[in-house]
Design a protein around this motif. Sequence first.
Motif, PDB file in Angstrom:
ATOM      1  N   TRP A  82      -4.896   1.494   4.494  1.00 57.86           N
ATOM      2  CA  TRP A  82      -3.561   1.585   5.093  1.00 57.86           C
ATOM      3  C   TRP A  82      -3.315   2.984   5.649  1.00 57.86           C
ATOM      4  CZ3 TRP A  82      -0.399  -1.456   7.239  1.00 57.86           C
ATOM      5  CH2 TRP A  82      -0.195  -2.757   6.790  1.00 57.86           C
ATOM      6  N   ALA A  83      -3.766   3.992   4.939  1.00 55.99           N
ATOM      7  CA  ALA A  83      -3.568   5.367   5.415  1.00 55.99           C
ATOM      8  C   ALA A  83      -4.259   5.588   6.749  1.00 55.99           C
ATOM      9  CB  ALA A  83      -4.098   6.358   4.375  1.00 55.99           C
ATOM     10  N   HIS A  84      -5.488   5.096   6.866  1.00 54.77           N
ATOM     11  CA  HIS A  84      -6.204   5.241   8.145  1.00 54.77           C
ATOM     12  C   HIS A  84      -5.534   4.422   9.245  1.00 54.77           C
ATOM     13  CE1 HIS A  84      -9.656   7.680   6.965  1.00 54.77           C
ATOM     14  NE2 HIS A  84      -9.710   6.986   5.838  1.00 54.77           N
ATOM     15  N   ALA A  85      -5.069   3.223   8.908  1.00 59.78           N
ATOM     16  CA  ALA A  85      -4.417   2.378   9.916  1.00 59.78           C
ATOM     17  C   ALA A  85      -3.143   3.036  10.432  1.00 59.78           C
ATOM     18  CB  ALA A  85      -4.099   1.012   9.312  1.00 59.78           C
ATOM     19  N   ILE A  86      -2.328   3.569   9.526  1.00 62.94           N
ATOM     20  CA  ILE A  86      -1.093   4.239   9.937  1.00 62.94           C
ATOM     21  C   ILE A  86      -1.409   5.442  10.799  1.00 62.94           C
ATOM     22  CG2 ILE A  86       0.898   5.536   9.069  1.00 62.94           C
ATOM     23  CD1 ILE A  86       0.738   3.721   6.546  1.00 62.94           C
ATOM     24  N   THR A  87      -2.438   6.181  10.408  1.00 62.78           N
ATOM     25  CA  THR A  87      -2.848   7.375  11.144  1.00 62.78           C
ATOM     26  C   THR A  87      -3.315   7.014  12.554  1.00 62.78           C
ATOM     27  OG1 THR A  87      -3.464   8.591   9.153  1.00 62.78           O
ATOM     28  CG2 THR A  87      -4.561   9.207  11.178  1.00 62.78           C
ATOM     29  N   VAL A  88      -4.154   6.004  12.649  1.00 63.24           N
ATOM     30  CA  VAL A  88      -4.699   5.600  13.958  1.00 63.24           C
ATOM     31  C   VAL A  88      -3.585   5.105  14.875  1.00 63.24           C
ATOM     32  CG1 VAL A  88      -6.135   3.865  15.096  1.00 63.24           C
ATOM     33  CG2 VAL A  88      -7.017   5.136  13.122  1.00 63.24           C
ATOM     34  N   VAL A  89      -2.666   4.315  14.342  1.00 63.89           N
ATOM     35  CA  VAL A  89      -1.570   3.807  15.169  1.00 63.89           C
ATOM     36  C   VAL A  89      -0.682   4.952  15.649  1.00 63.89           C
ATOM     37  CG1 VAL A  89       0.541   2.434  15.139  1.00 63.89           C
ATOM     38  CG2 VAL A  89      -1.562   1.516  14.151  1.00 63.89           C
ATOM     39  N   ASP A  90      -0.324   5.852  14.763  1.00 64.64           N
ATOM     40  CA  ASP A  90       0.528   6.978  15.144  1.00 64.64           C
ATOM     41  C   ASP A  90      -0.136   7.835  16.220  1.00 64.64           C
ATOM     42  OD1 ASP A  90       2.695   8.917  14.916  1.00 64.64           O
ATOM     43  OD2 ASP A  90       1.260  10.169  13.821  1.00 64.64           O
ATOM     44  N   ALA A  91      -1.396   8.213  15.992  1.00 58.16           N
ATOM     45  CA  ALA A  91      -2.097   9.054  16.969  1.00 58.16           C
ATOM     46  C   ALA A  91      -2.350   8.302  18.265  1.00 58.16           C
ATOM     47  CB  ALA A  91      -3.411   9.539  16.370  1.00 58.16           C
ATOM     48  N   GLY A  92      -2.713   7.014  18.149  1.00 60.87           N
ATOM     49  CA  GLY A  92      -2.978   6.233  19.358  1.00 60.87           C
ATOM     50  C   GLY A  92      -1.750   6.101  20.243  1.00 60.87           C
ATOM     51  N   LEU A  93      -0.577   5.918  19.622  1.00 60.18           N
ATOM     52  CA  LEU A  93       0.647   5.813  20.411  1.00 60.18           C
ATOM     53  C   LEU A  93       0.956   7.124  21.138  1.00 60.18           C
ATOM     54  CD1 LEU A  93       2.867   3.741  17.961  1.00 60.18           C
ATOM     55  CD2 LEU A  93       1.808   2.963  20.096  1.00 60.18           C
ATOM     56  N   TRP A  94       0.717   8.235  20.446  1.00 59.60           N
ATOM     57  CA  TRP A  94       0.891   9.521  21.127  1.00 59.60           C
ATOM     58  C   TRP A  94      -0.123   9.676  22.261  1.00 59.60           C
ATOM     59  CZ3 TRP A  94       4.678  12.718  21.434  1.00 59.60           C
ATOM     60  CH2 TRP A  94       5.615  12.817  20.386  1.00 59.60           C
ATOM     61  N   GLY A  95      -1.360   9.237  22.017  1.00 59.86           N
ATOM     62  CA  GLY A  95      -2.364   9.333  23.069  1.00 59.86           C
ATOM     63  C   GLY A  95      -2.010   8.513  24.293  1.00 59.86           C
ATOM     64  N   LEU A  96      -1.347   7.373  24.088  1.00 57.42           N
ATOM     65  CA  LEU A  96      -0.964   6.510  25.209  1.00 57.42           C
ATOM     66  C   LEU A  96       0.141   7.114  26.069  1.00 57.42           C
ATOM     67  CD1 LEU A  96      -1.071   2.982  23.540  1.00 57.42           C
ATOM     68  CD2 LEU A  96      -2.724   3.993  25.126  1.00 57.42           C
ATOM     69  N   SER A  97       0.744   8.216  25.588  1.00 58.50           N
ATOM     70  CA  SER A  97       1.724   8.894  26.441  1.00 58.50           C
ATOM     71  C   SER A  97       1.075   9.395  27.731  1.00 58.50           C
ATOM     72  CB  SER A  97       2.364  10.067  25.686  1.00 58.50           C
ATOM     73  OG  SER A  97       1.396  11.067  25.393  1.00 58.50           O
ATOM     74  N   ALA A  98      -0.250   9.611  27.683  1.00 57.24           N
ATOM     75  CA  ALA A  98      -0.948  10.060  28.897  1.00 57.24           C
ATOM     76  C   ALA A  98      -0.893   9.006  29.991  1.00 57.24           C
ATOM     77  CB  ALA A  98      -2.403  10.387  28.558  1.00 57.24           C
ATOM     78  N   TRP A  99      -0.733   7.733  29.591  1.00 62.86           N
ATOM     79  CA  TRP A  99      -0.613   6.671  30.606  1.00 62.86           C
ATOM     80  C   TRP A  99       0.619   6.891  31.481  1.00 62.86           C
ATOM     81  CZ3 TRP A  99       3.087   2.719  31.235  1.00 62.86           C
ATOM     82  CH2 TRP A  99       2.741   1.715  32.152  1.00 62.86           C
ATOM     83  N   VAL A 100       1.648   7.522  30.909  1.00 67.97           N
ATOM     84  CA  VAL A 100       2.876   7.812  31.655  1.00 67.97           C
ATOM     85  C   VAL A 100       2.779   9.148  32.372  1.00 67.97           C
ATOM     86  CG1 VAL A 100       5.365   8.213  31.432  1.00 67.97           C
ATOM     87  CG2 VAL A 100       4.249   6.474  30.022  1.00 67.97           C
TER      88      VAL A 100
END
Length: 376
Positions: A82-100
């Motif tokens: 769960w810790a890794h999943a939460i971490t990946v989702v949080d970081a991935g969402l920030w990374g997707l800001s580059a799409w904007v």
Amino acid sequence: MPPDDRALAQQQGFAQFIDALPRHLNNAPLGWLLVLGLSWNQVATPPVLVWMGSALAVGLPFWWQAHRLARRGGLLRQDERWAHAITVVDAGLWGLSAWVLAGQSPVIDAWMITLVCGLATLSGVVYLPFLKAFYSYLGALWLGVASSTILRGTPDARLLIGAALFFVLLVLALRPVARRLEEGRLHEIAHDRLAERLQASLVQKEHEAATDGLTGLLNRRSLDHLLAQQVRGVEGPPRRLAVLMLDIDHFKRVNDTLGHPVGDRTLQAFAQRIQQQLRTGDLCARYGGEEFAVLLPGATLAVACEVAERLRQSVQATPLLSDPLVDNTVSIGVSTALESDTPQSLLKRADEALYRAKSDGRNRVCSDPAAAPPVA
């Protein structure tokens, strides 16, 4: 360092990380507002709002889970995924800001990478206790930025390579710090274990100092201390206290004919016999040799004599040992405390009563003539 200590140190680090993770995730809306402010009039606002809304919708269940883990207390073996999943989702969402943001202008691209690197640096403090999750965080963050810029068709290899190098250098800088933190936890665990052993040793030494090594009863030192406390309680308002002095009749014969090992077993059996006959709250001590003393808090002379007689009959009725047969009797002296008594005077009168019991033929109970219950 024992493996169980290292596992405990890792668990402690994971628990610290889980405790701090919700507070870290709670700062995400402030970061979104920062992105919105920096991109105002530079990037179309609707896509930014779409990204923010999507991040909220996708991330909310994971943020809720992070708070749940923190309230419960994170367990490494159970909650690491769960810790890794939460971490990946949080970081991935920030990374997707580059799409904007990516591809709008070189300036926007530069501060976007700066924002990502700053975010990684600030997050490193939270992830230090559990650096394994930080690797997942950095990987998801970089992949989110890289995939977003590639999907936008505006990849800037220099910025992506620069961010990757920064992440590598950040990990290299934080790894020694994380190791020192783990070593600190290991030293703390070792210190706690040493303190526990010292405390257990102290308790054991105190127990040994307070008890007789052969019978397990209180020793003479403890008897004197407890009797002094009880006698001080007699001063002022009258308070009942009785003392029994017991002596195994003809005990020397046991040692002389059967040997000292049998004599020791006899003393142990006698100590058990006494304890079986006492009331709750009564105290028994080995006074010395084959002599024992019993404190009866709150007992009148009549009650003390009744307890003493029950002890005498129990020893007379059943041999202390059956193999070899040891069927000694016991003589008992009884005294009750007077307001003027000291511990020494009270014991002296009980001992004198015991002497009369032995002089009168043994296997009997004698009370101190001066003993009388105080006025209630």
